[in-house]
Scaffold this motif. Structure first.
Motif, PDB file in Angstrom:
ATOM      1  N   PRO A   1      39.176  49.938  43.051  1.00  0.00           N
ATOM      2  CA  PRO A   1      38.713  48.739  42.348  1.00  0.00           C
ATOM      3  C   PRO A   1      37.681  49.027  41.256  1.00  0.00           C
ATOM      4  O   PRO A   1      37.438  48.181  40.401  1.00  0.00           O
ATOM      5  CB  PRO A   1      38.097  47.874  43.463  1.00  0.00           C
ATOM      6  CG  PRO A   1      37.859  48.804  44.599  1.00  0.00           C
ATOM      7  CD  PRO A   1      38.798  49.962  44.462  1.00  0.00           C
TER       8      PRO A   1
ATOM      9  N   SER B   1      39.194  40.754  31.516  1.00  0.00           N
ATOM     10  CA  SER B   1      39.511  40.464  32.914  1.00  0.00           C
ATOM     11  C   SER B   1      40.624  41.405  33.374  1.00  0.00           C
ATOM     12  O   SER B   1      41.717  41.415  32.800  1.00  0.00           O
ATOM     13  CB  SER B   1      40.015  39.029  33.057  1.00  0.00           C
ATOM     14  OG  SER B   1      40.718  38.914  34.280  1.00  0.00           O
TER      15      SER B   1
ATOM     16  N   LEU C   1      42.485  41.194  35.888  1.00  0.00           N
ATOM     17  CA  LEU C   1      43.654  40.436  36.363  1.00  0.00           C
ATOM     18  C   LEU C   1      44.524  40.027  35.180  1.00  0.00           C
ATOM     19  O   LEU C   1      45.755  40.122  35.221  1.00  0.00           O
ATOM     20  CB  LEU C   1      43.207  39.194  37.141  1.00  0.00           C
ATOM     21  CG  LEU C   1      42.409  39.492  38.406  1.00  0.00           C
ATOM     22  CD1 LEU C   1      41.786  38.219  38.963  1.00  0.00           C
ATOM     23  CD2 LEU C   1      43.293  40.158  39.448  1.00  0.00           C
TER      24      LEU C   1
ATOM     25  N   THR D   1      42.413  32.130  38.664  1.00  0.00           N
ATOM     26  CA  THR D   1      41.382  33.172  38.785  1.00  0.00           C
ATOM     27  C   THR D   1      40.005  32.655  38.342  1.00  0.00           C
ATOM     28  O   THR D   1      39.899  31.763  37.501  1.00  0.00           O
ATOM     29  CB  THR D   1      41.723  34.409  37.904  1.00  0.00           C
ATOM     30  OG1 THR D   1      41.657  34.039  36.515  1.00  0.00           O
ATOM     31  CG2 THR D   1      43.099  34.946  38.213  1.00  0.00           C
ATOM     32  N   GLU D   2      38.984  33.278  38.931  1.00  0.00           N
ATOM     33  CA  GLU D   2      37.605  32.976  38.490  1.00  0.00           C
ATOM     34  C   GLU D   2      37.396  33.506  37.069  1.00  0.00           C
ATOM     35  O   GLU D   2      36.610  32.944  36.301  1.00  0.00           O
ATOM     36  CB  GLU D   2      36.595  33.646  39.432  1.00  0.00           C
ATOM     37  CG  GLU D   2      36.506  32.975  40.778  1.00  0.00           C
ATOM     38  CD  GLU D   2      35.569  33.709  41.730  1.00  0.00           C
ATOM     39  OE1 GLU D   2      34.678  34.455  41.272  1.00  0.00           O
ATOM     40  OE2 GLU D   2      35.750  33.526  42.949  1.00  0.00           O
ATOM     41  N   ASP D   3      38.089  34.580  36.744  1.00  0.00           N
ATOM     42  CA  ASP D   3      37.935  35.154  35.400  1.00  0.00           C
ATOM     43  C   ASP D   3      38.364  34.164  34.315  1.00  0.00           C
ATOM     44  O   ASP D   3      37.772  34.135  33.226  1.00  0.00           O
ATOM     45  CB  ASP D   3      38.759  36.444  35.271  1.00  0.00           C
ATOM     46  CG  ASP D   3      38.064  37.638  35.928  1.00  0.00           C
ATOM     47  OD1 ASP D   3      36.908  37.492  36.352  1.00  0.00           O
ATOM     48  OD2 ASP D   3      38.695  38.717  36.004  1.00  0.00           O
TER      49      ASP D   3
ATOM     50  N   LYS E   1      34.867  39.587  36.586  1.00  0.00           N
ATOM     51  CA  LYS E   1      34.676  40.250  37.882  1.00  0.00           C
ATOM     52  C   LYS E   1      35.994  40.712  38.509  1.00  0.00           C
ATOM     53  O   LYS E   1      36.004  41.301  39.578  1.00  0.00           O
ATOM     54  CB  LYS E   1      33.988  39.270  38.848  1.00  0.00           C
ATOM     55  CG  LYS E   1      32.592  38.812  38.400  1.00  0.00           C
ATOM     56  CD  LYS E   1      31.551  39.818  38.863  1.00  0.00           C
ATOM     57  CE  LYS E   1      30.126  39.339  38.807  1.00  0.00           C
ATOM     58  NZ  LYS E   1      29.623  39.030  37.488  1.00  0.00           N
TER      59      LYS E   1
ATOM     60  N   LYS F   1      38.218  38.590  39.698  1.00  0.00           N
ATOM     61  CA  LYS F   1      38.484  37.710  40.846  1.00  0.00           C
ATOM     62  C   LYS F   1      39.199  36.469  40.363  1.00  0.00           C
ATOM     63  O   LYS F   1      39.023  36.067  39.230  1.00  0.00           O
ATOM     64  CB  LYS F   1      37.173  37.305  41.515  1.00  0.00           C
ATOM     65  CG  LYS F   1      36.520  38.463  42.220  1.00  0.00           C
ATOM     66  CD  LYS F   1      35.270  37.989  42.915  1.00  0.00           C
ATOM     67  CE  LYS F   1      34.565  39.156  43.593  1.00  0.00           C
ATOM     68  NZ  LYS F   1      33.207  38.857  43.944  1.00  0.00           N
TER      69      LYS F   1
END
Ligand code: CAA
Length: 258
Positions: A48, A201, A203, A237-239, A256, A258
């Protein structure tokens, strides 16, 4: 035979570096080296702390192709059983972006490995080619397929049927590499590009990579549907919340993953 993979996740923040290291054989890609490369890439994909990966060789050679000495005595059934390209399929499934930093020879399987990566930074001294025709065979790791999608029929025909090498500038003109830089800068330039991608990000980067690869592997309608689903998925996503809030608040986003 001296060969090893140097995996250095601390090369730059969040950038993983894998160096092919079989210099005496110009990094000829034997089964062991490809297995080590696959393992290093899979490990970095699962780490990660790493967001982008660079694969490189040395100044003289990125890789001069599959190991001809290892293949010379094999018959078709041996080759089928060895199934060397399943390693390549695993590398194709790495989710994080992979940048090839190329200097010197990138031939045969070495060039195909570049094309398996997502972006390519070439030194002025880089030489690309698919010389398999000179040893009585043809590309087997995507050379006819991936290159045709990039450079078009007439160019891939010429390169594969003559086996001639092209320099970095010609590779750039054909769209095979992102850019060409002086030899002392190719790794630095690749690191800059990787570091820039690391700020996004992860993701979104991975979803975008997956979608772009679909463009080369599926019909348009299927690719568009895939892209759309990935686009919608990123709103979970939080991103996405952070990225859009940062835009509205006129500040830099802190992604992050996430
Ligand atoms: N496999 C095995 N050994 C290789 C190799 C390869 N692909 N490429 C280079 N080497 C070895 C050479 O045999 C030599 O070893 P020795 O010192 O033990 O003789 C050493 O690396 C240095 O090479 P050269 O002395 O030939 O160096 P050079 O500067 O004179 O030439 C070169 C460099 C033009 C790259 C030349 O080595 C060459 O033509 N190599 C083969 C390139 C090639 O045909 N690649 C395609 C392989 S098939 C393939 O990749 C199939 C596929 O699609 C997966």
């Amino acid at each position: 035979m001296s060969q090893f993979i140097l995996s250095n996740p601390n090369f730059a923040p969040m950038v993983g570096l894998v160096q092919l290291n079989r210099p005496k054989e110009l990094n000829a890609l034997n089964l062991e080296l490809m297995g080590q490369l696959r393992d290093a890439l899979v490990e970095m994909d699962e780490n990660p702390d790493i967001r982008c990966i660079i694969v490189t060789g040395n100044e003289r050679a990125f890789a001069a192709g599959a190991d001809i000495k290892q293949m010379a005595g094999k018959n078709a059934i041996d080759m089928l059983k060895i199934d060397q390209f399943s390693t390549w399929d695993t590398i194709r499934r790495v989710k994080k972006p992979i940048i090839a930093a190329v200097s010197g020879f990138a031939l045969g399987g070495g060039h195909e490995l570049c094309m398996l990566c997502d972006m390519i930074i070439a030194s002025e001294t880089a030489k690309f080619g698919q010389p398999e025709i000179n040893i009585g065979v043809m590309p087997g790791a995507g050379g006819t397929q991936r290159m045709a999608r990039v450079v078009g029929k007439v160019n891939v025909m010429e390169l594969v049927l003559t086996g001639k090498f092209i320099d970095a500038q010609r590779a750039y003109e054909l769209g095979l590499v992102n850019r060409v830089v002086p030899v002392e800068l190719y790794l630095e330039e690749a690191t800059k590009l990787a570091t820039e991608i690391c700020q996004k990000s992860p993701l979104a980067v991975q979803a975008a990579k997956e979608s772009i690869l679909k463009a080369y592997e599926t019909p348009l309608q299927e690719g568009l549907a895939f892209e759309r689903k990935n686009f919608y998925m990123l709103f979970a996503t939080e991103d996405q919340k952070e990225g859009m809030a940062a835009f509205v608040e006129k500040r830099k986003a802190d992604f992050k993953g996430k």
